[in-house]
Design a protein around this motif. Structure first.
Motif, PDB file in Angstrom:
ATOM      1  N   VAL A 115       0.856  -1.183   0.000  1.00 60.69           N
ATOM      2  CA  VAL A 115       0.000   0.000   0.000  1.00 60.69           C
ATOM      3  C   VAL A 115       0.894   1.236   0.000  1.00 60.69           C
ATOM      4  N   VAL A 116       0.280   2.413  -0.156  1.00 58.59           N
ATOM      5  CA  VAL A 116       1.065   3.646  -0.149  1.00 58.59           C
ATOM      6  C   VAL A 116       1.694   3.844   1.232  1.00 58.59           C
ATOM      7  N   GLN A 117       2.769   4.626   1.281  1.00 55.63           N
ATOM      8  CA  GLN A 117       3.517   4.769   2.519  1.00 55.63           C
ATOM      9  C   GLN A 117       2.716   5.438   3.624  1.00 55.63           C
ATOM     10  N   ALA A 118       1.752   6.281   3.270  1.00 55.26           N
ATOM     11  CA  ALA A 118       0.928   6.903   4.311  1.00 55.26           C
ATOM     12  C   ALA A 118       0.260   5.841   5.180  1.00 55.26           C
ATOM     13  N   LEU A 119      -0.210   4.755   4.553  1.00 57.54           N
ATOM     14  CA  LEU A 119      -0.835   3.673   5.310  1.00 57.54           C
ATOM     15  C   LEU A 119       0.210   2.764   5.933  1.00 57.54           C
ATOM     16  N   LEU A 166      -3.090  13.091   6.644  1.00 54.51           N
ATOM     17  CA  LEU A 166      -2.851  14.000   5.537  1.00 54.51           C
ATOM     18  C   LEU A 166      -1.484  13.665   4.971  1.00 54.51           C
ATOM     19  N   ALA A 167      -1.466  13.117   3.756  1.00 55.61           N
ATOM     20  CA  ALA A 167      -0.242  12.564   3.181  1.00 55.61           C
ATOM     21  C   ALA A 167       0.324  13.500   2.123  1.00 55.61           C
ATOM     22  N   ALA A 168       1.570  13.930   2.325  1.00 55.34           N
ATOM     23  CA  ALA A 168       2.284  14.646   1.275  1.00 55.34           C
ATOM     24  C   ALA A 168       2.463  13.716   0.075  1.00 55.34           C
ATOM     25  N   PRO A 169       2.674  14.264  -1.120  1.00 56.80           N
ATOM     26  CA  PRO A 169       2.775  13.407  -2.324  1.00 56.80           C
ATOM     27  C   PRO A 169       3.774  12.272  -2.191  1.00 56.80           C
ATOM     28  N   LEU A 170       4.885  12.506  -1.507  1.00 60.87           N
ATOM     29  CA  LEU A 170       5.898  11.472  -1.354  1.00 60.87           C
ATOM     30  C   LEU A 170       5.331  10.219  -0.700  1.00 60.87           C
ATOM     31  N   TYR A 171       4.330  10.391   0.169  1.00 56.30           N
ATOM     32  CA  TYR A 171       3.758   9.269   0.915  1.00 56.30           C
ATOM     33  C   TYR A 171       2.460   8.757   0.292  1.00 56.30           C
ATOM     34  N   GLY A 172       2.116   9.327  -0.870  1.00 60.40           N
ATOM     35  CA  GLY A 172       0.953   8.850  -1.612  1.00 60.40           C
ATOM     36  C   GLY A 172       1.400   8.218  -2.920  1.00 60.40           C
ATOM     37  N   TYR A 173       1.067   8.882  -4.043  1.00 62.24           N
ATOM     38  CA  TYR A 173       1.433   8.359  -5.360  1.00 62.24           C
ATOM     39  C   TYR A 173       2.526   9.178  -6.027  1.00 62.24           C
ATOM     40  N   GLY A 174       3.082  10.141  -5.299  1.00 63.31           N
ATOM     41  CA  GLY A 174       4.289  10.827  -5.725  1.00 63.31           C
ATOM     42  C   GLY A 174       4.180  11.542  -7.053  1.00 63.31           C
ATOM     43  N   HIS A 175       5.330  11.655  -7.714  1.00 63.48           N
ATOM     44  CA  HIS A 175       5.394  12.395  -8.975  1.00 63.48           C
ATOM     45  C   HIS A 175       4.595  11.726 -10.095  1.00 63.48           C
ATOM     46  N   GLU A 229     -11.267   3.764  -9.217  1.00 58.15           N
ATOM     47  CA  GLU A 229     -11.528   5.106  -8.744  1.00 58.15           C
ATOM     48  C   GLU A 229     -10.831   6.115  -9.663  1.00 58.15           C
ATOM     49  N   PRO A 230     -11.172   7.404  -9.542  1.00 55.70           N
ATOM     50  CA  PRO A 230     -10.554   8.408 -10.421  1.00 55.70           C
ATOM     51  C   PRO A 230      -9.034   8.425 -10.318  1.00 55.70           C
ATOM     52  N   ASP A 231      -8.409   8.989 -11.346  1.00 56.27           N
ATOM     53  CA  ASP A 231      -6.960   9.117 -11.366  1.00 56.27           C
ATOM     54  C   ASP A 231      -6.489   9.999 -10.210  1.00 56.27           C
ATOM     55  N   VAL A 232      -5.234   9.773  -9.808  1.00 60.87           N
ATOM     56  CA  VAL A 232      -4.575  10.648  -8.850  1.00 60.87           C
ATOM     57  C   VAL A 232      -3.564  11.476  -9.637  1.00 60.87           C
ATOM     58  N   PRO A 233      -3.709  12.807  -9.669  1.00 54.81           N
ATOM     59  CA  PRO A 233      -2.770  13.630 -10.439  1.00 54.81           C
ATOM     60  C   PRO A 233      -1.359  13.549  -9.857  1.00 54.81           C
ATOM     61  N   PRO A 234      -0.355  13.845 -10.659  1.00 53.36           N
ATOM     62  CA  PRO A 234       1.018  13.894 -10.141  1.00 53.36           C
ATOM     63  C   PRO A 234       1.149  14.903  -9.004  1.00 53.36           C
ATOM     64  N   GLU A 235       1.979  14.559  -8.030  1.00 51.96           N
ATOM     65  CA  GLU A 235       2.298  15.435  -6.898  1.00 51.96           C
ATOM     66  C   GLU A 235       1.052  15.879  -6.129  1.00 51.96           C
ATOM     67  N   ALA A 236       0.093  14.964  -5.992  1.00 48.34           N
ATOM     68  CA  ALA A 236      -1.153  15.315  -5.297  1.00 48.34           C
ATOM     69  C   ALA A 236      -1.093  14.862  -3.838  1.00 48.34           C
TER      70      ALA A 236
END
Length: 254
Positions: free
Chosen positions: A40-44, A60-69, A80-87
């Motif tokens: 899973v993503v690092q936030a979790l 609240l996850a900074a992009p690095l801990y979600g889907y990143g760049h 589910e909908p796309d996750v934009p870069p750096e979101a």
């Protein structure tokens, strides 16, 4: 003072993830994973081990801990909908269950195949995003699920499927190890794959290339000739022939 996950334990959570504008991009009523396995993503990965059983938390996850760049691109209409870069992402997580991670040796062959496939697919996810260390970890976890005797002996078809999945994982390990500039480890993975499947084209081609890079030209030529005999139409044929190690020879009949 409540029950919190210990290292190596498996957890199940209810997870919702949203973008800053409130659009839901994650919705899983029961997401099961082992923190630290990279599933899973690092936030979790980092947040859930701090929770107590039954707790509801917001991360609240900074992009690095979600889907990143790279973000996350939808692959099918049901996703589910796309996750934009750096979101950045906001997660609402409920810790539903904590239990010991099941030992793959006590799983049925079918369960081992499912678990191995999940870990390998996660490795492919990391590989596509350029996180080769995480990909390698997932491929090795897949092998851990697929190896060993298991709870019950597999039938002939299950045994063949387990073997094929091991070969795929070993080839993937070799690819990740090459990206991490570990040629010795990559060669060992290729040779392990060939012990299971002596005529596997990917493993033969990769082993031949690695042997050539080590200056073991005679061994490399033998391996690459074998690979070309098995797959004369391979796109690697011309590249290997140009190297001077392998002469193309006549094409085999289709």
């Amino acid at each position: 003072g409540g029950l919190r996950p210990r290292p190596g334990q498996e957890v199940s959570v209810k997870a919702l993830g949203a973008l800053e504008d409130g659009d839901l991009v994650e919705r899983d009523p029961r997401l099961t994973f082992v923190p630290g396995h990279g599933d899973v993503v690092q936030a979790l990965e980092l947040g859930v081990p701090t929770m107590e059983l039954g707790e509801v938390s917001l991360f609240l996850a900074a992009p690095l801990y979600g889907y990143g760049h790279p973000g996350r691109q939808r692959r099918c209409v049901r996703r589910e909908p796309d996750v934009p870069p750096e979101a950045p992402l906001l997660f609402e997580v409920t810790l539903l269950e904590v239990r010991d991670d099941p030992d793959p040796q006590w799983l049925s062959p079918a369960a081992r195949l499912r678990l191995g496939a999940q870990k390998r697919e996660r490795g492919n996810f990391h590989f596509a995003r350029g996180d080769f260390a995480a990909a390698l970890r997932s491929y090795r976890l897949a092998l851990r699920s697929l190896d060993g005797p298991g709870a019950t002996p597999p039938g002939p078809q299950e045994e063949e499927e387990l073997r094929e999945q091991r070969v795929k994982c070993l080839n993937n390990c070799a690819a990740a190890e090459l990206r991490l500039q570990r040629p010795g480890a990559a060669l060992a993975s290729c040779e392990a794959a060939l012990r299971l499947s002596p005529d596997n084209g990917k493993a033969l081609l990769r082993r031949g290339k690695l042997l050539a890079e080590q200056g073991r030209d005679e061994e490399a030529a033998l391996v690459l000739r074998r690979a070309l005999q098995l797959d004369p139409a391979s796109k690697v044929r011309a590249r290997r022939a140009a190297s001077g190690l392998v002469h193309p020879g006549p094409r085999a009949a289709a």
